[in-house]
Design a protein around this motif. Sequence first.
Motif, PDB file in Angstrom:
ATOM      1  N   LEU A  58       0.754  -0.983  -0.010  1.00 61.05           N
ATOM      2  CA  LEU A  58      -0.034   0.132  -0.142  1.00 61.05           C
ATOM      3  C   LEU A  58       0.908   1.046  -0.025  1.00 61.05           C
ATOM      4  N   ALA A  82      -3.118  -0.617   9.150  1.00 61.42           N
ATOM      5  CA  ALA A  82      -2.116  -0.555   8.202  1.00 61.42           C
ATOM      6  C   ALA A  82      -2.561   0.427   7.031  1.00 61.42           C
ATOM      7  N   SER A  83      -4.038   0.466   6.560  1.00 62.32           N
ATOM      8  CA  SER A  83      -4.310   1.278   5.830  1.00 62.32           C
ATOM      9  C   SER A  83      -4.133   2.732   5.816  1.00 62.32           C
ATOM     10  N   VAL A 125     -11.360  -0.282   0.877  1.00 64.25           N
ATOM     11  CA  VAL A 125     -10.979  -1.330   1.763  1.00 64.25           C
ATOM     12  C   VAL A 125     -11.854  -2.323   1.172  1.00 64.25           C
ATOM     13  N   ASP A 151      -7.192  -1.354  -1.160  1.00 68.28           N
ATOM     14  CA  ASP A 151      -6.812  -2.380  -0.091  1.00 68.28           C
ATOM     15  C   ASP A 151      -7.395  -3.590  -0.267  1.00 68.28           C
ATOM     16  N   ALA A 153      -6.333  -6.479   0.739  1.00 72.15           N
ATOM     17  CA  ALA A 153      -5.831  -7.455   1.598  1.00 72.15           C
ATOM     18  C   ALA A 153      -6.818  -8.695   1.890  1.00 72.15           C
ATOM     19  N   HIS A 154      -7.952  -8.493   2.024  1.00 74.93           N
ATOM     20  CA  HIS A 154      -9.033  -9.616   2.458  1.00 74.93           C
ATOM     21  C   HIS A 154      -9.292 -10.288   1.337  1.00 74.93           C
ATOM     22  N   LYS A 193      -4.010 -14.577   6.233  1.00 80.86           N
ATOM     23  CA  LYS A 193      -4.829 -14.233   4.905  1.00 80.86           C
ATOM     24  C   LYS A 193      -5.328 -15.239   4.144  1.00 80.86           C
ATOM     25  N   GLY A 200       3.960 -11.024   3.886  1.00 83.07           N
ATOM     26  CA  GLY A 200       4.124 -10.642   2.291  1.00 83.07           C
ATOM     27  C   GLY A 200       3.014 -10.006   1.810  1.00 83.07           C
ATOM     28  N   TYR A 331     -13.269  -3.614  12.790  1.00 81.62           N
ATOM     29  CA  TYR A 331     -11.983  -3.269  13.661  1.00 81.62           C
ATOM     30  C   TYR A 331     -12.272  -1.909  14.460  1.00 81.62           C
TER      31      TYR A 331
HETATM   32  C1  LIG Z   1      -3.825  -7.562   6.626  1.00 84.52           C
HETATM   33  C2  LIG Z   1      -4.345  -6.116   6.189  1.00 84.52           C
HETATM   34  C3  LIG Z   1      -3.348  -5.142   5.700  1.00 84.52           C
HETATM   35  C4  LIG Z   1      -1.876  -5.290   5.866  1.00 84.52           C
HETATM   36  O1  LIG Z   1      -1.231  -6.239   5.419  1.00 84.52           O
HETATM   37  P1  LIG Z   1       0.079  -6.930   5.979  1.00 84.52           P
HETATM   38  O2  LIG Z   1       0.675  -7.868   5.342  1.00 84.52           O
HETATM   39  O3  LIG Z   1      -0.417  -7.398   7.328  1.00 84.52           O
HETATM   40  O4  LIG Z   1       0.966  -5.435   6.210  1.00 84.52           O
HETATM   41  C5  LIG Z   1      -4.137  -4.055   5.121  1.00 84.52           C
HETATM   42  N1  LIG Z   1      -5.208  -3.809   5.225  1.00 84.52           N
HETATM   43  C6  LIG Z   1      -6.190  -4.737   5.810  1.00 84.52           C
HETATM   44  C7  LIG Z   1      -7.392  -4.477   5.583  1.00 84.52           C
HETATM   45  C8  LIG Z   1      -5.686  -6.164   6.066  1.00 84.52           C
HETATM   46  O5  LIG Z   1      -6.488  -6.693   6.669  1.00 84.52           O
END
Ligand SMILES: *Cc1c(COP(=O)(O)O)cnc(C)c1O
Length: 384
Positions: A58, A82-83, A125, A151, A153-154, A193, A200, A331
């Motif tokens: 990101l 993280a976002s 997100v 984002d 990530a999910h 994840k 990673g 969250y």
């Molecule tokens: C896991 C996650 C991240 C960041 O990923 P990392 O690999 O843990 O740095 C970012 N945004 C969301 C919503 C996440 O769940």
Amino acid sequence: MIRLSKSIVGKLEKEALSQVIDESYLGMGKFVREFEEKLREYLGVRCVICVSSGTAALHLALIGAGVGVEDEVLVQSLTYIASFQAITATGAKPIPCEVAPETCTIDLYDAERKVTERTKAIMPVHYASRVGKLDQIYDFARKYNLRVIEDAAHAFGTKYKGMKVGSSEYLNYSTSQLLNRSTIVCFSFDGIKNITSGEGGAVITDDDNVARFVMDASLLGVHRDTEKRYKGLRSWEFDVFHQGYRYHMSNLFAAIGIVQLERFEKELKPKRQMLAKKYHEKLKNVSEIILFPDDYSEIVPHIFPLRILDNKRDGLRAYLLENEIECGIHYFPNHLLTYYGNKTGELPVTEQIYRELLTLPLHPDLTETEQNYIIEKVKKYLNA
Ligand SMILES: *Cc1c(COP(=O)(O)O)cnc(C)c1O
């Protein structure tokens, strides 16, 4: 204790790690190249750049999209820290927005109220693997000339209108909507994840400038070092054109990622979908529970959050914990953190939903017996 989430790794991942150790090169090299190639194949895209975390992905995607000091980025407050940290790492300011309660993805009406001349980008997100109203997000980005950094990530493996998130179709679709400025999709492969590489992440784009930037920036800005490392070489005389970071992926992590990707379609994905479908089926008639949409043939659920009404969330959570069931809350709203202003009342919808959210255990090692037990306990507490 039944765990909320878990790394699903075993013999195959161990063997892959031994292979890297036997070859005695743990840094960025051929395993990373192979993992990227396999991801490219899976998504059918040109550019996949693996990095050390989803947060790093990101961070670099934002800089690559031109986000920096004095810029503002629209993002939902209800997301992993993280976002937000990735945005502030660029020097830009995250502008916390409300979520639409049905999906907990960004509420564009609220986002629209918060657009200023400094707004540079929007970061949707894909909460609990749902991309939300993506067409409207693209319309919105086009209208205000914003970059889109997703984002995701999910959302590894999740489909939107039949297109895999981050696939070439998906990127083409966004490029056509955004008038030739494609979205940038960021995945996380952290321990829990949909697929993991230990730690990673990856940046997916069809914008060559962004790809070039991310490749160099992940290796301390050393120009074209990525290509050398793929061949097992190092750069001794080189040039640097911009700030870089130590964000590359290691062969050890990539070796785990390769195995996980192989296991994903046949094993990890259907198991996650099956568990979520069952939760949905068994809990949909409980009056104090609001579930998210039942779209588990399209999405690959990373978490299974639900909303508990009538102020019963905390009681249910304590009850489940007493019964050895670990739950989560995804969250704590970021706008309530000291670093991000901590103004209670700023986002009333988010603050209300936050008090209702509870995440039930979901990971491919969860057994049928365990899931039945969880469902039984939830229903028992709510007298359903
Ligand atoms: C896991 C996650 C991240 C960041 O990923 P990392 O690999 O843990 O740095 C970012 N945004 C969301 C919503 C996440 O769940």
